[in-house]
Every structure is written in C-alpha cells, then in structure tokens.
Design a protein around this motif. Structure first.
Motif, PDB file in Angstrom:
ATOM      1  N   ILE A  30       0.843  -1.204   0.000  1.00 40.10           N
ATOM      2  CA  ILE A  30       0.000   0.000   0.000  1.00 40.10           C
ATOM      3  C   ILE A  30       0.876   1.251   0.000  1.00 40.10           C
ATOM      4  O   ILE A  30       0.621   2.197  -0.751  1.00 40.10           O
ATOM      5  CB  ILE A  30      -0.969  -0.003   1.199  1.00 40.10           C
ATOM      6  N   HIS A  33       2.656   1.467  -3.600  1.00 44.20           N
ATOM      7  CA  HIS A  33       1.881   1.463  -4.842  1.00 44.20           C
ATOM      8  C   HIS A  33       0.587   2.258  -4.792  1.00 44.20           C
ATOM      9  O   HIS A  33      -0.002   2.510  -5.844  1.00 44.20           O
ATOM     10  CB  HIS A  33       1.599   0.023  -5.267  1.00 44.20           C
ATOM     11  N   ARG A  34       0.146   2.646  -3.631  1.00 45.68           N
ATOM     12  CA  ARG A  34      -1.081   3.428  -3.528  1.00 45.68           C
ATOM     13  C   ARG A  34      -0.811   4.804  -2.920  1.00 45.68           C
ATOM     14  O   ARG A  34      -1.171   5.821  -3.488  1.00 45.68           O
ATOM     15  CB  ARG A  34      -2.128   2.682  -2.704  1.00 45.68           C
ATOM     16  N   LYS A  35      -0.171   4.815  -1.752  1.00 47.06           N
ATOM     17  CA  LYS A  35       0.036   6.079  -1.059  1.00 47.06           C
ATOM     18  C   LYS A  35       1.080   6.962  -1.748  1.00 47.06           C
ATOM     19  O   LYS A  35       0.857   8.161  -1.920  1.00 47.06           O
ATOM     20  CB  LYS A  35       0.413   5.823   0.403  1.00 47.06           C
TER      21      LYS A  35
END
Length: 97
Positions: A30, A33-35
């Motif tokens: 996370i 790759h997301r935050k």
C-alpha cells in the motif's frame, strides 16, 4: 504540529515538502503502490519510503520512473535550501524497540 483548533479539513493544510513512510511487511504494498503515487499527485515534491528489512530509503520525486536508493546516508534538500543528512541506520535505530 497541527494547530489545536484544527477542524479536520486536511485540504486546507499546506502540501508537505517531504513525506516519509516506514514500510512494514503488512503495509509495504500500500505504501509503495497506492500512497506514494497519491502523495506525488497531490503535489508533494518528494516522498521517501523507508524499507527496514533492506536498510534502504527509496526516494521518489514526481518525475521518477524508479526510485533513487539512499544508503548508507539519506539526504534531503528542502525547497528553501536547507540540507538535512543522516545515516539510514539512524532512521532505523528504533525498529527493534
């Protein structure tokens, strides 16, 4: 620090000059790759992801396709010109505490 009269409107706060995430095995995916992309898209000029298991700091800027790996020292140059440098081992010193 956030003002004591902060109302919870995060959009009203200025964009940070640097975001530092310490990735754990359960959050690493996370965080990376997301935050990280969300921070960069919001205008944060530099994002560090500290990978304790690898003793490395990934440095990302908006133009990065791959991170710059910082070890044994991590250096940040603030937008106003101040330079901060420290050892990666110092950043990780409390990980076993």
């Amino acid at each position: 620090p956030v003002s004591p009269d902060f109302t919870g409107d995060w959009a009203a706060l200025p964009v940070p000059a640097l975001v530092v995430e310490i990735a754990s095995p359960s959050t690493q995916r996370i965080d990376r790759h997301r935050k990280r992309p969300a921070y960069l898209a919001a205008g944060v000029p530099e994002v560090w992801t500290i990978l304790p298991n690898d003793d490395v700091v990934e440095r990302w800027v908006p133009s990065s396709e791959v991170p710059t790996l910082m070890r044994p020292r991590a250096t940040w140059v603030a937008p106003w010109g101040m330079t901060v440098e420290m050892s990666v081992s110092y950043l990780l010193a409390g990980r076993d505490a």
